[in-house]
Design an enzyme around this catalytic site. Sequence first.
Site, PDB file in Angstrom:
ATOM      1  N   SER A  86       0.900  -1.031  -0.025  1.00 53.99           N
ATOM      2  CA  SER A  86      -0.061   0.032  -0.116  1.00 53.99           C
ATOM      3  C   SER A  86       0.784   1.463  -0.121  1.00 53.99           C
ATOM      4  CB  SER A  86      -0.991   0.054   1.238  1.00 53.99           C
ATOM      5  OG  SER A  86      -0.338   0.087   2.443  1.00 53.99           O
ATOM      6  N   ASP A 109       1.973   0.226   8.182  1.00 56.71           N
ATOM      7  CA  ASP A 109       3.146  -0.293   8.125  1.00 56.71           C
ATOM      8  C   ASP A 109       3.717  -0.088   6.662  1.00 56.71           C
ATOM      9  OD1 ASP A 109       1.874  -2.119   6.775  1.00 56.71           O
ATOM     10  OD2 ASP A 109       2.666  -3.880   7.828  1.00 56.71           O
ATOM     11  N   ASP A 119       6.125  -1.933   3.627  1.00 53.45           N
ATOM     12  CA  ASP A 119       6.644  -3.174   3.183  1.00 53.45           C
ATOM     13  C   ASP A 119       7.995  -2.606   2.477  1.00 53.45           C
ATOM     14  OD1 ASP A 119       4.695  -5.008   4.150  1.00 53.45           O
ATOM     15  OD2 ASP A 119       3.577  -4.214   2.446  1.00 53.45           O
ATOM     16  N   ASP A 146       7.903  -4.344   7.523  1.00 50.68           N
ATOM     17  CA  ASP A 146       8.248  -5.882   7.043  1.00 50.68           C
ATOM     18  C   ASP A 146       9.487  -5.729   6.088  1.00 50.68           C
ATOM     19  OD1 ASP A 146       6.228  -6.591   8.657  1.00 50.68           O
ATOM     20  OD2 ASP A 146       5.055  -7.447   6.921  1.00 50.68           O
ATOM     21  N   LYS A 156     -10.573  -0.042  -1.002  1.00 53.22           N
ATOM     22  CA  LYS A 156     -10.081  -0.804   0.202  1.00 53.22           C
ATOM     23  C   LYS A 156     -10.686  -0.521   1.603  1.00 53.22           C
ATOM     24  CE  LYS A 156      -5.706  -1.284   0.901  1.00 53.22           C
ATOM     25  NZ  LYS A 156      -4.270  -1.050   0.996  1.00 53.22           N
ATOM     26  N   TYR A 200     -11.946  -8.010   3.204  1.00 50.37           N
ATOM     27  CA  TYR A 200     -10.739  -7.640   3.066  1.00 50.37           C
ATOM     28  C   TYR A 200      -9.907  -8.696   3.835  1.00 50.37           C
ATOM     29  CZ  TYR A 200      -6.506  -4.653   2.172  1.00 50.37           C
ATOM     30  OH  TYR A 200      -5.317  -4.234   1.642  1.00 50.37           O
TER      31      TYR A 200
END
Length: 559
Positions: A92, A103, A105, A171, A232, A241
Amino acid sequence: MLGTSVARHKGITEPVSTAAPTPGELRLTRTLEECLHANNLYPSREEQRHRLDVLGALNAMVVEWVRRVALAQRLSEDVAEEHGARIFTFGSYRLGVNGPGADVDTLCVVPRFVDRNRYFFGLPDEQGSRAPTQLVLADILRQDERVEELVPVESAYVPVMKLRFMGVEMDLLCAPIALMKIPKNFNILEDAVLRNVDDATQRSLNGVRVTDSILELVPDVDTFRTTLRCVKFWAKRRGIYSNVLGYLGGVAWAMLVARVCQLYPRATSAVVLGAFYRLYSQWQWPKPVKLCPIVRHQHAGLRQLKVWDPSDPRDRRHLMPIITPAYPSMNSTYNVTQSTLRVMMEEFARGQRVCAEIFAAAGPDGASVSARDWSQLVEPSDFFARYKNYLQIEISASNPEDLKKWRGHVESRLRLLVQRLEMMPHVYVHPWPEAYERSTTVFFYFGLRFETDKIAREEGTQRARIDLNTPVETWLSTPDPRDTRSVPVMFWPERTSDMLVRVSPLKRAQLPEPLRFQRKRTAETREKAAPTELETKKPRIDGSGASSPLVSASSESKP
């Protein structure tokens, strides 16, 4: 910002419309954006700047780490400086639709001499030798005061380090590729980067390659982002979702939106959103959704990668294929079940109805619609007021750490329970993806609807007998001889005696009070029918082999 021209179409077909937006459509899009801002879906500028600072700091750490490893490989200082590393984002954040506090990625691409197990995670080699602490990124991060909550998960399908760095959840993946150095003009979208990499590296690279390919394939990125941000939010509010539970994850939703953007390359976000619901409420699954043609390579080092192929019996079983645009193309939605597909199609149809009403009310100039009208589209689901019968899955352990591991395992198997239940004739299953936590216990819920008159008629009885015992016990602790690959939940090798699962059928009135008093359904309710008489003979199923419930229902009652 809308693109002023479209040089050529993107996608596998010609656009449906290349019409320029009208003043009314532009006004509708402004009210849609007002709705999204009112729901606090955008991060602040300060937060965005901080994330850039965090990524810059992480990049500096990774480059220095690779330099140290290069020197340990007895490369000269000058040569070690040239090898470098690259940090990429995906998900995202890279798509530009992350919300406040989301968060990030990230992927670090490193030269081939940086062994992921040895230097990224610090695992011992075959002789039991570990790399020095100053050469292991996990150890370097642990010693940095800006890092909190570092959790390496080297055994995951995609090996990852989870951490909080400078206050941002991240992450972090690692991909050693078959190059001795990472050039400054490195292009991660070139298929050659996959040559001779292992499976974990290919999967690690895949997230970035898919995300970047999506952005390359949409005609107007800003329109795509606004539409996807709304979709979303709608999907989360409506309870659809969740890739793990058999719905769609962020990448799949992004690809569905991207395909509509290709079909309406000059349309505003409001028009694309209306077309999104109109298209997918009528889509003939399992016809696949694709953003570009599927590529099949014959080059050495690439041809061994599995590509989605509808002629393959395994791929042909997929119910809702949405195909990733980067090589190797794969189905991002293989977890979808008959039940979750049915729920999503119902939600697409509802979205189409709401959007049609908004557009009808707007008029040619769009002046009659406000942000409040769009809020109807994204209003929360009334899942806990919709059904008379529910299934409660209670996951517990003795401490939070064990619960986290145990919950992850059980949650990953919930879609298999859905599949077991939907095999029962005339039983409708609606899994709800949101978990509810209390101390060291986590609860999931499925909505159940029974076509009791059909069941009773087939049984030749006045009262339908619905036995949930077989599907639940098979899922928990009884191996299924028809499916040797599916291991029962309670047979997990890492399970301890305090890790438990209890499955209980509940009537709506037996739901926990905070859930029971959710907003009731309004015009779309289907609960006006006569009440269903249910009797729970034995109210709880657990993994210890205890007896399960036999549910009886009057054949005169409606599901």
